[in-house]
Design a protein around this motif. Structure first.
Motif, short mmCIF file in Angstrom:
data_model
loop_
_atom_site.label_atom_id
_atom_site.label_comp_id
_atom_site.label_asym_id
_atom_site.label_seq_id
_atom_site.Cartn_x
_atom_site.Cartn_y
_atom_site.Cartn_z
N ARG A 171 29.50 19.32 66.21
CA ARG A 171 28.52 18.88 67.21
C ARG A 171 28.47 17.36 67.31
N ASP A 172 28.54 16.69 66.15
CA ASP A 172 28.53 15.22 66.15
C ASP A 172 29.71 14.65 66.93
N VAL A 173 30.90 15.21 66.67
CA VAL A 173 32.12 14.72 67.33
C VAL A 173 32.07 15.03 68.82
N GLU A 174 31.66 16.24 69.17
CA GLU A 174 31.59 16.62 70.59
C GLU A 174 30.63 15.72 71.36
N LYS A 175 29.51 15.42 70.72
CA LYS A 175 28.50 14.59 71.39
C LYS A 175 28.96 13.14 71.53
N SER A 176 29.55 12.59 70.46
CA SER A 176 29.93 11.17 70.48
C SER A 176 31.19 10.91 71.31
N LEU A 177 32.16 11.86 71.29
CA LEU A 177 33.40 11.65 72.04
C LEU A 177 33.40 12.32 73.41
N ASN A 178 32.33 13.07 73.71
CA ASN A 178 32.21 13.76 75.00
C ASN A 178 33.40 14.69 75.24
N CYS A 179 33.57 15.62 74.30
CA CYS A 179 34.68 16.58 74.37
C CYS A 179 34.19 17.92 73.82
N CYS A 180 34.99 18.97 74.03
CA CYS A 180 34.59 20.31 73.58
C CYS A 180 35.76 21.03 72.92
N GLY A 181 35.48 21.66 71.77
CA GLY A 181 36.51 22.41 71.07
C GLY A 181 37.54 21.50 70.43
N PHE A 182 38.29 22.05 69.48
CA PHE A 182 39.31 21.22 68.83
C PHE A 182 40.61 21.22 69.63
N ASN A 200 32.72 30.16 77.49
CA ASN A 200 31.56 31.02 77.25
C ASN A 200 30.77 30.60 75.99
N GLY A 201 31.28 29.62 75.27
CA GLY A 201 30.61 29.17 74.06
C GLY A 201 29.62 28.06 74.34
N SER A 202 29.22 27.38 73.30
CA SER A 202 28.28 26.26 73.44
C SER A 202 28.96 24.97 73.04
N CYS A 203 28.48 23.87 73.61
CA CYS A 203 29.06 22.56 73.32
C CYS A 203 27.98 21.50 73.50
N ALA A 204 27.97 20.50 72.59
CA ALA A 204 26.94 19.46 72.62
C ALA A 204 27.28 18.32 73.58
N ALA A 205 28.49 18.32 74.13
CA ALA A 205 28.91 17.21 74.99
C ALA A 205 28.29 17.31 76.38
N PRO A 206 27.90 16.17 76.99
CA PRO A 206 27.33 16.17 78.34
C PRO A 206 28.30 16.71 79.39
N CYS A 207 29.61 16.51 79.17
CA CYS A 207 30.60 16.94 80.16
C CYS A 207 30.69 18.46 80.28
N PHE A 208 30.17 19.19 79.26
CA PHE A 208 30.28 20.66 79.26
C PHE A 208 29.54 21.27 80.46
N HIS A 209 28.45 20.65 80.87
CA HIS A 209 27.67 21.17 81.99
C HIS A 209 28.39 21.01 83.33
N TYR A 210 29.36 20.10 83.36
CA TYR A 210 30.11 19.86 84.61
C TYR A 210 31.52 20.41 84.54
N SER A 211 31.85 21.07 83.42
CA SER A 211 33.18 21.67 83.21
C SER A 211 34.30 20.64 83.38
N THR A 212 34.08 19.44 82.89
CA THR A 212 35.10 18.38 83.00
C THR A 212 35.59 17.92 81.63
N CYS A 213 35.30 18.71 80.59
CA CYS A 213 35.62 18.29 79.22
C CYS A 213 37.10 18.45 78.90
N THR A 214 37.58 17.57 78.06
CA THR A 214 38.90 17.73 77.44
C THR A 214 38.68 18.16 75.99
N THR A 215 39.74 18.58 75.33
CA THR A 215 39.60 19.00 73.93
C THR A 215 39.43 17.78 73.02
N CYS A 216 38.77 18.01 71.90
CA CYS A 216 38.49 16.90 70.99
C CYS A 216 39.73 16.46 70.20
#
Length: 203
Positions: free
Chosen positions: A120-131, A137-153
């Motif tokens: 969660r710390d990494v996802e939030k600070s780097l704005n990414c989701c998953g390794f 369908n999962g959860s992610c702490a990154a702001p980009c997750f709500h806009y479906s624009t995330c890249t992998t961490c």
């Protein structure tokens, strides 16, 4: 001449241990600051850094008291502990500098899977989701997750992981040489005669 050599060894050892005390307090302060301000939520990470800082503080304190009082027992145990720390630190530093990309990726993934709070710390600070892949369908702490624009961490971590490992390895090597200097100074200082004591007593 003997007095000058004794004083020089004592002052050098005191200065080195004051440096270690300052580094240990800095480590404890940064870890506590990061926890208080929510920059790091993982208790294991914060606890580990504070634990290393406290250990270094007490080792440096023992060395400082031993140097000030020319205490043979304290200086002996300080020398042994400092040598053991040197062996561990130079091994870890060499490993950080020698690790290849495949081993680096494996270690990053193992660390990622071991702690949800770190994820969660990494996802939030780097704005990414998953390794290595993102679960929609999962959860992610990154702001980009709500806009479906995330890249992998993994991609973002790997951009800086090599530089961080080289930096940590370099800093570790630097401090390992100060530790072996401390061992040599302690050994030299223990076997010098204190000019203020009885001149016939060899320490």
């Amino acid at each position: 001449m003997g007095c000058a050599g004794f004083t020089c060894s004592k002052n050098s050892l005191c200065a080195l241990n004051i440096l270690y005390v300052m580094v240990s307090l800095l480590m404890i302060g940064i870890a506590a600051w990061g926890k208080c301000f929510g920059l790091v939520s993982s208790f294991q990470v914060v606890g580990g850094i504070i634990g290393v800082g406290v250990f270094l503080f007490f080792v440096a304190l023992a060395g400082l008291i031993g140097a000030m009082k020319h205490h043979q027992v304290l200086l002996f145990f300080y020398m042994i502990i400092l040598f053991l720390v040197f062996v561990v630190q130079i091994s870890v530093s060499s490993a950080c500098l020698a690790i290849n990309e495949e081993q680096q990726n494996h270690l990053l993934e193992v660390g990622w899977n071991n702690s949800l709070t770190t994820q969660r710390d990494v996802e939030k600070s780097l704005n990414c989701c998953g390794f290595s892949h993102m679960d929609i369908n999962g959860s992610c702490a990154a702001p980009c997750f709500h806009y479906s624009t995330c890249t992998t961490c993994a991609a973002k971590i790997q951009e800086h992981a090599g530089e961080v490992l080289r930096f940590v390895g370099g800093i570790g090597l630097f401090f390992s040489f100060t530790e072996i200097l401390g061992v040599w100074l302690t050994y030299r200082y223990r076997n010098q005669k204190d000019p203020r004591a009885n001149p016939s007593a060899f320490l």
